[in-house]
Design a protein around this motif. Structure first.
Motif, short mmCIF file in Angstrom:
data_model
loop_
_atom_site.label_atom_id
_atom_site.label_comp_id
_atom_site.label_asym_id
_atom_site.label_seq_id
_atom_site.Cartn_x
_atom_site.Cartn_y
_atom_site.Cartn_z
N CYS A 46 0.95 -1.25 0.02
CA CYS A 46 0.10 0.09 -0.04
C CYS A 46 0.92 1.25 -0.10
N ALA A 98 0.05 4.07 1.04
CA ALA A 98 0.03 4.90 2.14
C ALA A 98 0.59 4.24 3.52
N CYS A 99 0.29 2.92 3.82
CA CYS A 99 0.62 2.49 5.09
C CYS A 99 1.80 1.44 4.86
N CYS A 159 -6.00 -1.34 -0.12
CA CYS A 159 -5.60 -1.48 0.86
C CYS A 159 -6.93 -0.87 2.02
N CYS A 215 -6.89 1.04 4.63
CA CYS A 215 -6.45 2.41 4.94
C CYS A 215 -6.65 3.51 3.93
ZN LIG Z 1 -2.67 1.08 3.47
#
Ligand SMILES: [Zn+2]
Length: 463
Positions: free
Chosen positions: A69, A71-72, A103, A105
């Protein structure tokens, strides 16, 4: 003797992987010249394996990179593994295209399920730009069928058929044309400095235009249709060719405008156009520049009509016995005709033509039928030339003066362009028949190829 070609790849993580590509063997002591060195089939197999290996590892690394991902950093759940085929110059390669569930998130609604396929996002077309470029270039240079054969003979490329080559050539043409239209809409700055404007006038671009006829496919409403071909020349610049079929070009003037801009022409700069008597040609230049155009009637077309008069007169004078009616004055006038036209005495040329016509009429009345027919032809040729002069009054110049100044007076160079662009690819002798749209598109690529623009100009990628 046996040879094995092994490919070693070192990944960015420092990992070393080796794969065997091909193995081939020959007798230890070869018997004929034909056994020396690599054979085409071996080379094609080698290239195809090498391409598949390189491409698959690139795509796999790409997919692996996008698994996490953004972002995370957590790995996104794998949904499934699909495959995609990509045509390349060195064979069709099937690659894995895994799909991931986006993901959690990054989801705004927790229960929704969104999948992504990074590989599909990378492979925006079914073939590589290079394959498309090579197919389009060959398709513009030779027949689609020959282009396909050449590719198939030399390269392990995906089975190339003529439809494929045609489609790629058309696709590239559409994008070249769209790029020209885009360039034509971009505003060019007007020259403000007086000496800049004077320099622009001194080195003004010269547009040479000529028409060519192309045989139409059966079922088309006419047997032949016209293509406008030409080139833009400017001192110190490589010439730029352009060609179009007016009935199907979306914005014919934009193509010419783009060619002018390619030569450094800017809004308001003067342009000289040389063409035959077809008023549509200078009109095209005018709509491309949106400003004044100095139009010059092509000397070659004018001189050709004068030659017709000279030839008929020559035939008349050579008759045995010579015609009875006095043709001396007409003969003198015919001899002066070319000189008058060359030096810009167009009014005097018209008067001379009138005198020749009346002389020819006298000869018709006074002589035998054999003389009569020739005299009538002389009168007809002269009337035709007079009409041509009157119809192009504004485009007649002092050719001699312009010629002595080293400036072009003829589209003969544009005719060379017609030969290169149209006749060499669409010649009647090749028994080829074209749809106006197909011809127009091939001409776009052909002009770019012949200019040498095709190999270095960035062709916009397929969307
Ligand atoms: Zn993520």
């Amino acid at each position: 003797m046996r040879w094995t070609v092994r490919l070693e790849v070192r990944t960015s993580a420092g990992e070393l992987k080796a794969t065997e590509l091909v193995t081939f063997s020959r007798p230890a002591v070869i018997g004929t010249l034909a056994e020396v060195g690599l054979l085409l089939d071996e080379t094609k197999a080698l290239l195809a394996r090498l391409q598949a290996s390189v491409l698959c590892s690139q795509v796999a690394a790409y997919a692996a990179h996008h698994w996490a991902c953004a972002a995370c950093g957590l790995l996104q759940p794998l949904k499934d593994r699909r495959t995609r085929r990509l045509r390349t110059l060195f064979g069709t390669v099937e690659v894995e295209a895994p799909r991931f569930k986006v993901c959690r998130c990054r989801l705004t609604t927790p229960l929704a399920e969104v999948t992504v396929s990074p590989v599909c996002a990378l492979l925006t077309a079914r073939c590589t730009p290079e394959l498309e470029r090579v197919q389009a270039e060959l398709g513009a240079r030779t027949s689609f069928r020959d282009a396909a054969r050449i590719l198939e003979t030399l390269l392990p490329s995906s089975p190339a058929n003529q439809e494929g080559v045609r489609n790629r050539t058309h696709a590239v043409a559409l994008r070249l044309e769209a790029a020209d239209r885009q360039a034509a809409t971009e505003a060019t700055a007007v020259r403000n400095e007086p000496d800049e404007a004077a320099a622009a006038d001194e080195h003004r671009p010269i547009v040479m235009l000529d028409g060519a006829y192309i045989r139409a496919v059966p079922g088309h409403q006419v047997r032949n249709f016209e293509a406008v071909c030409g080139k833009v020349e400017r001192e110190g610049q490589p010439t730029q060719r352009f060609a179009l079929v007016r009935s199907v070009a979306e914005q014919p003037h934009a193509l010419l405008r783009a060619a002018l801009q390619g030569q450094g022409w800017r809004e308001g700069d003067p342009v000289t156009a040389i063409s035959d008597g077809d008023p549509a040609l200078p009109a095209l230049v005018r709509s491309a520049t949106g400003g004044p155009v100095e139009h010059i009637l092509d000397w070659f077309h004018l001189s050709m009509r004068a030659r017709h008069v000279e030839q008929v007169m020559g035939g008349l004078c050579a008759l045995e016995p010579p015609p009875l009616a006095p043709l001396e004055q007409a003969q003198i006038d015919v001899e002066r005709l070319r000189h008058l036209l060359w030096n810009g005495y167009h009014g005097k040329a018209r008067e001379a033509l009138c005198r020749i016509v009346s002389g020819a009429k006298d000869a018709t009345v006074l002589n035998e039928p054999g003389v009569e027919a020739k005299a009538r032809r002389l009168a007809a040729r002269c009337t035709e030339l007079r009409g041509y002069i009157e119809g192009n009054e504004g485009a007649l110049i002092d050719y001699g003066q312009r010629y002595r100044a080293g400036k072009p007076i003829s589209t003969s160079r544009a005719e060379g362009t017609v030969n290169q662009l149209v006749n060499a690819r669409m010649n009647k002798r090749r028994q080829m028949r074209w749809s106006p749209r197909g011809a127009h598109r091939v001409l776009q690529v052909r002009a770019a190829v012949l200019d040498g623009r095709f190999s270095h100009q960035a062709i916009p990628l397929a969307a």
